[in-house]
Motif scaffolding. Structure first.
Motif, mmCIF file in Angstrom:
data_model
loop_
_atom_site.group_PDB
_atom_site.id
_atom_site.type_symbol
_atom_site.label_atom_id
_atom_site.label_comp_id
_atom_site.label_asym_id
_atom_site.label_seq_id
_atom_site.Cartn_x
_atom_site.Cartn_y
_atom_site.Cartn_z
ATOM 1 N N GLY A 1 0.575 -1.337 -0.286
ATOM 2 C CA GLY A 1 0.188 0.289 -0.387
ATOM 3 C C GLY A 1 0.765 1.479 -0.166
ATOM 4 N N THR A 2 -0.044 2.325 -0.179
ATOM 5 C CA THR A 2 0.508 3.462 -0.020
ATOM 6 C C THR A 2 1.208 4.349 1.431
ATOM 7 N N ASP A 3 1.894 5.181 1.619
ATOM 8 C CA ASP A 3 3.089 5.282 2.545
ATOM 9 C C ASP A 3 1.841 6.743 2.907
ATOM 10 N N GLY A 4 1.384 6.092 4.370
ATOM 11 C CA GLY A 4 0.500 7.536 4.935
ATOM 12 C C GLY A 4 1.153 8.877 5.220
ATOM 13 N N ALA A 5 0.487 9.908 5.449
ATOM 14 C CA ALA A 5 0.619 11.231 5.293
ATOM 15 C C ALA A 5 1.800 11.525 6.843
#
Length: 121
Positions: free
Chosen positions: A53-57
């Motif tokens: 998944g994509t990294d969070g902010a």
């Protein structure tokens, strides 16, 4: 020899040769005594294969906390008294002391050289 020592000797010889015989048998037939290696454990099911998944902010900084209590006031340091020492032999205004300056050993005889020194404070 009597009956009891002969019986003991026979028992000792039987025990010794019994142990030696068992060690010899294991040495000669050791490979035949080994069995096949069994299973060491059960293997678990494989994991699911998925995409990463994509990294969070990054999160926001919190508000600053309260300042801490002030510490105790420090104490003044004590300054050492200045002292002057005058070491010499002439014009002594203080206390004259005899000081060992050299020690030698000649034919099991100790020779000590001394000198007078003046110490004034």
């Amino acid at each position: 020899m009597g009956k009891l020592p002969m019986l003991l000797l026979t028992a000792v010889v039987a025990v010794v040769f019994g142990f030696l015989g068992s060690f010899g048998a294991v040495a000669v037939y050791g490979e035949n005594l080994k069995g096949t290696q069994g299973e060491t454990g059960l293997q678990g099911p494989p994991g699911e294969k998925g995409e990463r998944g994509t990294d969070g902010a990054p999160g926001e900084d919190g508000k600053p906390g309260r300042p801490g209590r002030p510490g105790k006031p420090g104490k003044d340091a004590k300054a050492p008294e200045p002292r002057t020492y005058d070491l010499g032999t002439t014009g002594c205004a203080g206390r004259a002391m005899e000081v060992v300056t050299d020690v030698t050993l000649v034919r099991q005889e100790v020779r000590v050289s001394k000198k007078t020194v003046c110490v004034t404070e």
